[in-house]
Motif scaffolding. Structure first.
Motif, PDB file in Angstrom:
ATOM      1  N   ASN A 219       0.832  -1.200   0.000  1.00 39.41           N
ATOM      2  CA  ASN A 219       0.000   0.000   0.000  1.00 39.41           C
ATOM      3  C   ASN A 219       0.870   1.255   0.000  1.00 39.41           C
ATOM      4  OD1 ASN A 219      -1.524   2.153   2.016  1.00 39.41           O
ATOM      5  ND2 ASN A 219      -2.903   1.201   0.548  1.00 39.41           N
ATOM      6  N   ARG A 220       0.622   2.157  -0.955  1.00 36.93           N
ATOM      7  CA  ARG A 220       1.436   3.363  -1.081  1.00 36.93           C
ATOM      8  C   ARG A 220       1.241   4.300   0.102  1.00 36.93           C
ATOM      9  NH1 ARG A 220      -0.267   6.307  -5.828  1.00 36.93           N
ATOM     10  NH2 ARG A 220       1.741   7.396  -5.805  1.00 36.93           N
ATOM     11  N   ALA A 221       0.027   4.386   0.624  1.00 38.26           N
ATOM     12  CA  ALA A 221      -0.224   5.263   1.764  1.00 38.26           C
ATOM     13  C   ALA A 221       0.519   4.769   3.002  1.00 38.26           C
ATOM     14  CB  ALA A 221      -1.730   5.343   2.040  1.00 38.26           C
ATOM     15  N   PHE A 222       0.519   3.467   3.226  1.00 38.43           N
ATOM     16  CA  PHE A 222       1.241   2.896   4.361  1.00 38.43           C
ATOM     17  C   PHE A 222       2.733   3.186   4.224  1.00 38.43           C
ATOM     18  CE2 PHE A 222       3.143  -0.495   6.904  1.00 38.43           C
ATOM     19  CZ  PHE A 222       2.311  -0.544   8.021  1.00 38.43           C
ATOM     20  N   VAL A 253      -0.136  -9.002  -1.979  1.00 37.80           N
ATOM     21  CA  VAL A 253      -1.487  -8.448  -1.964  1.00 37.80           C
ATOM     22  C   VAL A 253      -1.589  -7.496  -0.779  1.00 37.80           C
ATOM     23  CG1 VAL A 253      -3.925  -8.977  -1.626  1.00 37.80           C
ATOM     24  CG2 VAL A 253      -2.529 -10.436  -3.087  1.00 37.80           C
ATOM     25  N   GLN A 254      -2.270  -6.401  -0.988  1.00 43.12           N
ATOM     26  CA  GLN A 254      -2.315  -5.351   0.013  1.00 43.12           C
ATOM     27  C   GLN A 254      -2.742  -5.863   1.390  1.00 43.12           C
ATOM     28  OE1 GLN A 254      -4.987  -1.566  -0.183  1.00 43.12           O
ATOM     29  NE2 GLN A 254      -3.220  -1.177  -1.504  1.00 43.12           N
ATOM     30  N   PHE A 255      -1.862  -5.629   2.365  1.00 43.64           N
ATOM     31  CA  PHE A 255      -2.093  -5.999   3.761  1.00 43.64           C
ATOM     32  C   PHE A 255      -2.387  -7.495   3.939  1.00 43.64           C
ATOM     33  CE2 PHE A 255      -3.393  -1.484   3.482  1.00 43.64           C
ATOM     34  CZ  PHE A 255      -2.386  -0.942   4.264  1.00 43.64           C
ATOM     35  N   VAL A 266      -4.337  -2.037  -7.379  1.00 43.42           N
ATOM     36  CA  VAL A 266      -4.390  -0.648  -7.833  1.00 43.42           C
ATOM     37  C   VAL A 266      -3.073   0.076  -7.564  1.00 43.42           C
ATOM     38  CG1 VAL A 266      -5.593   1.551  -7.590  1.00 43.42           C
ATOM     39  CG2 VAL A 266      -6.881  -0.590  -7.483  1.00 43.42           C
ATOM     40  N   ASP A 267      -2.533  -0.060  -6.368  1.00 40.45           N
ATOM     41  CA  ASP A 267      -1.336   0.692  -5.994  1.00 40.45           C
ATOM     42  C   ASP A 267      -0.080   0.213  -6.725  1.00 40.45           C
ATOM     43  OD1 ASP A 267      -2.734   2.317  -4.363  1.00 40.45           O
ATOM     44  OD2 ASP A 267      -1.694   1.790  -2.505  1.00 40.45           O
ATOM     45  N   ARG A 464      -7.045  14.072   4.971  1.00 40.36           N
ATOM     46  CA  ARG A 464      -7.478  13.183   3.896  1.00 40.36           C
ATOM     47  C   ARG A 464      -7.375  11.715   4.311  1.00 40.36           C
ATOM     48  NH1 ARG A 464      -4.562  12.850  -0.388  1.00 40.36           N
ATOM     49  NH2 ARG A 464      -2.717  14.006   0.292  1.00 40.36           N
ATOM     50  N   SER A 465      -8.136  10.870   3.630  1.00 43.38           N
ATOM     51  CA  SER A 465      -8.092   9.426   3.882  1.00 43.38           C
ATOM     52  C   SER A 465      -7.136   8.750   2.901  1.00 43.38           C
ATOM     53  CB  SER A 465      -9.485   8.810   3.726  1.00 43.38           C
ATOM     54  OG  SER A 465     -10.369   9.301   4.702  1.00 43.38           O
ATOM     55  N   PRO A 466      -6.484   7.689   3.316  1.00 48.14           N
ATOM     56  CA  PRO A 466      -5.591   6.959   2.409  1.00 48.14           C
ATOM     57  C   PRO A 466      -6.391   6.164   1.385  1.00 48.14           C
ATOM     58  CG  PRO A 466      -5.772   5.776   4.468  1.00 48.14           C
ATOM     59  CD  PRO A 466      -6.525   7.065   4.654  1.00 48.14           C
ATOM     60  N   HIS A 467      -5.778   5.927   0.211  1.00 48.64           N
ATOM     61  CA  HIS A 467      -6.419   5.032  -0.753  1.00 48.64           C
ATOM     62  C   HIS A 467      -6.151   3.594  -0.338  1.00 48.64           C
ATOM     63  CE1 HIS A 467      -7.865   3.305  -4.481  1.00 48.64           C
ATOM     64  NE2 HIS A 467      -6.822   2.485  -4.407  1.00 48.64           N
ATOM     65  N   ILE A 468      -7.201   2.803  -0.321  1.00 44.82           N
ATOM     66  CA  ILE A 468      -7.101   1.379   0.004  1.00 44.82           C
ATOM     67  C   ILE A 468      -7.693   0.596  -1.163  1.00 44.82           C
ATOM     68  CG2 ILE A 468      -7.677  -0.428   1.674  1.00 44.82           C
ATOM     69  CD1 ILE A 468      -5.958   1.812   2.842  1.00 44.82           C
ATOM     70  N   ASN A 469      -7.036  -0.463  -1.597  1.00 43.78           N
ATOM     71  CA  ASN A 469      -7.519  -1.256  -2.725  1.00 43.78           C
ATOM     72  C   ASN A 469      -8.936  -1.785  -2.471  1.00 43.78           C
ATOM     73  OD1 ASN A 469      -5.137  -0.785  -4.030  1.00 43.78           O
ATOM     74  ND2 ASN A 469      -4.472  -2.917  -4.084  1.00 43.78           N
ATOM     75  N   PRO A 470      -9.723  -2.002  -3.515  1.00 47.43           N
ATOM     76  CA  PRO A 470     -11.151  -2.341  -3.351  1.00 47.43           C
ATOM     77  C   PRO A 470     -11.424  -3.534  -2.444  1.00 47.43           C
ATOM     78  CG  PRO A 470     -10.670  -1.852  -5.645  1.00 47.43           C
ATOM     79  CD  PRO A 470      -9.353  -1.866  -4.937  1.00 47.43           C
ATOM     80  N   GLN A 471     -10.675  -4.629  -2.625  1.00 48.01           N
ATOM     81  CA  GLN A 471     -10.947  -5.827  -1.832  1.00 48.01           C
ATOM     82  C   GLN A 471     -10.670  -5.594  -0.357  1.00 48.01           C
ATOM     83  OE1 GLN A 471     -12.498  -8.480  -2.283  1.00 48.01           O
ATOM     84  NE2 GLN A 471     -11.492 -10.335  -1.599  1.00 48.01           N
ATOM     85  N   VAL A 472      -9.565  -4.914  -0.054  1.00 49.35           N
ATOM     86  CA  VAL A 472      -9.219  -4.649   1.342  1.00 49.35           C
ATOM     87  C   VAL A 472     -10.211  -3.678   1.946  1.00 49.35           C
ATOM     88  CG1 VAL A 472      -7.419  -3.846   2.908  1.00 49.35           C
ATOM     89  CG2 VAL A 472      -6.790  -5.068   0.815  1.00 49.35           C
ATOM     90  N   ARG A 473     -10.578  -2.647   1.210  1.00 49.52           N
ATOM     91  CA  ARG A 473     -11.560  -1.678   1.713  1.00 49.52           C
ATOM     92  C   ARG A 473     -12.870  -2.372   2.046  1.00 49.52           C
ATOM     93  NH1 ARG A 473     -11.199   1.605  -2.224  1.00 49.52           N
ATOM     94  NH2 ARG A 473     -13.082   1.053  -3.395  1.00 49.52           N
ATOM     95  N   PHE A 474     -13.293  -3.295   1.186  1.00 47.36           N
ATOM     96  CA  PHE A 474     -14.522  -4.066   1.408  1.00 47.36           C
ATOM     97  C   PHE A 474     -14.412  -4.871   2.698  1.00 47.36           C
ATOM     98  CE2 PHE A 474     -16.960  -7.983   0.903  1.00 47.36           C
ATOM     99  CZ  PHE A 474     -18.202  -7.517   0.526  1.00 47.36           C
TER     100      PHE A 474
END
Length: 537
Positions: A219-222, A253-255, A266-267, A464-474
């Motif tokens: 994750n780029r934000a992390f 895969v993210q996180f 995405v990232d 602002r909020s960080p961008h999180i990939n769709p699956q992780v955000r879900f």
């Protein structure tokens, strides 16, 4: 006076704050790219005559009593090492009770006290070059390898203080970094009892925290929110203590959640599997671990993590060996968590003998040996649904395993049928644990990783909020919705299922650990393309 002259005189009168922290270089020896790390093995004193060449490859020999012994040594090195070549033999340092060196480096290696330094150098290839201050120094040459699978985020090298440097080599690339690897020759002299993994080259999934490196966890934000780590976790430290080299951080895969290569990555761009047409979906979450070990013959082992299949699935789809050990087999301190009650530290290799050797050294006292093998094979009913091509591979192998063990095979075994007949819970298994895994991972990681990230990122980025990939955000939204009570309830269900497993499914045996081996097809033998988009998480 012109403005340019005024500016120049002003600059010359200032004391500069900039300094050269280190000098790392890329060089070519016989058209092969090498990397010299910023930190040398040894730097000569200021009274040493200056080196005239930019870099001088040389070899330390310790056994030079006979021509045959030298030829035998060189042949052995060339067989095991991708770094050593004949260009390193043009200048030779003989290490022994007396030292004879070529004229090119005699002025350097005959200085007072240098013999002690040479005694500490194992036999093998080295490079003599200037350090950041211009003094002659000895460096270990690192071979630069291109990564066509795009499995790595970065290449790494361990410094003497226990922290890691990023290899800053710059060569023509299509976005994959070049990975620097150390010579295997230097490991040959190490005591194999104390350093059973000497010379092993290991890639590390980018959720194992390593001192001096910034972690992304996919994750780029992390990556942008948290600084370089100041501690290396015990799982990685144990490997370096055993002699292994951590050569780079692999994509994930993210996180450590589940994701598809297309759309949901995405990232960062997902790595490529070498299997099939090259566009096979590589799986995850230890994606780069699976693709790197399947693609790169100069890599020995890839570290991953497995919570719900994150080593087993990439191993399956990339055609390599992978293991999910028991929870607690090795410490996961300083490793980004998904679910502490389910997280494990696993690894992947191409070779079964190397797989065994690595696991015995890394897990060591976590496991014990037993005098016998289990005598019951429970063959999952899921084998009925695999492709015919997969059955042609699975069925003969299962029969060979049964014959080898002298075991009784139980076909079409159903965990759910066994549960329904013996659990006493009064609920079918699929209903009872329907939300157990999803709640344990989503609630815990949202609470302990996601929520702090949102707070810390907002504090640094104007709310602002960080961008999180769709699956992780879900998944995180799902976890947030469950709350602590639902999490506690699913923890109890997990414990109930574990106790049932130990008493009714993988029952204990003093002779063979478990009475049963359960076989199930993690791969159905069907092709899944990374080009296929899913409609939603």
């Amino acid at each position: 006076m012109s403005w340019a002259a005024i500016l120049l005189s002003t600059l010359l009168g200032l004391r500069a704050n900039a300094r050269v922290a280190s000098v790392s270089r890329t060089l070519f020896i016989n058209d092969t790219p090498y990397y010299l790390p910023a930190e040398p093995l040894f730097t000569f004193g200021s009274d040493t005559p200056n080196i005239t060449a930019d870099a001088l490859p040389f070899t330390v020999l310790t056994d030079f009593t006979k021509e045959s012994s030298i030829k035998s040594t060189i042949a052995e090195w060339e067989a095991v090492d991708d770094i050593f070549n004949q260009d390193f033999m043009k200048t030779i340092v003989l290490r022994g009770p007396f030292v004879n060196v070529s004229e090119d480096v005699a002025s350097f290696f005959n200085q007072s006290g240098v013999q002690t330094v040479l005694t500490a150098l194992p036999a093998g290839p080295y490079v003599l070059a200037r350090d950041a201050s211009g003094l002659p120094a000895i460096y270990p040459p690192l071979r630069l390898h291109f990564d066509p699978s795009q499995s790595f985020y970065k290449s790494t090298f361990l410094k003497s203080d226990g922290s890691y440097d990023v290899v800053s080599a710059s060569l023509d690339t299509d976005s994959s970094p070049y990975i620097a690897v150390p010579s295997r020759v230097h490991a040959l002299a190490k005591n194999k009892t104390h350093f059973p993994l000497a010379g092993f080259r290991v890639s590390v999934k980018d959720l194992y925290f390593m001192k001096g490196l910034v972690t992304s966890a996919g994750n780029r934000a992390f990556y942008s929110t948290y600084p370089a780590r100041n501690t290396t976790g015990p799982a990685v430290t144990r490997l370096t203590d055993l002699g292994a080299h951590m050569v780079g951080m692999t994509k994930m895969v993210q996180f450590a959640n589940g994701d598809r290569a297309t759309a949901d990555w995405v990232d960062y761009h997902a790595p490529f599997s070498p299997r099939g047409d090259g566009n096979l979906e590589p799986s995850g979450s230890s994606t780069g671990a699976g693709t790197s070990i399947a693609t790169l013959d100069w890599l020995d082992v890839s570290l991953g993590s497995d919570t719900g299949g994150s080593v087993r699935l990439p191993a399956s789809l990339n055609g390599v060996y992978g293991i999910r050990p028991s929870v607690g087999a090795i410490s996961l301190d300083e490793v980004l968590p998904l679910s502490p009650v389910l997280d494990t530290a696993g690894y992947l290799t191409r070779d079964p003998k190397l797989f065994s050797r690595f696991g015995k050294a890394w897990y060591a006292e976590a496991f014990q040996s037993y005098p016998a093998f289990p005598k019951n094979l429970l063959v999952s009913e899921d084998f009925v649904s695999v492709s015919d091509a997969a059955k042609d591979i699975y069925n003969p192998w299962i029969e060979k395993l049964r014959t080898f063990l002298g075991a009784n095979a139980v076909g079409n075994y159903s965990i759910e049928d066994q549960w329904n007949a013996s659990s006493g819970v009064g609920s079918e298994l699929a209903v009872y644990v329907n939300e157990t895994y999803s709640t344990l991972v989503a609630y815990y990681q949202w609470t302990n990783v996601g929520k702090p990230l949102f707070q810390d990122y907002a504090a640094k980025n104007g709310g602002r909020s960080p961008h999180i990939n769709p699956q992780v955000r879900f998944r995180w939204k799902y976890g947030e919705s469950k709350g602590p009570d639902a999490y506690a309830a699913e923890l109890m269900k997990r414990e109930t299922f574990e106790n049932w497993t130990l008493n009714n499914f993988l029952t204990e045996s003093a002779d063979s650990c478990s009475q049963n081996i359960y076989l199930y097809p993690i791969n159905s033998g069907t092709y899944s393309s990374r080009e296929t988009y899913y409609s939603s998480p």
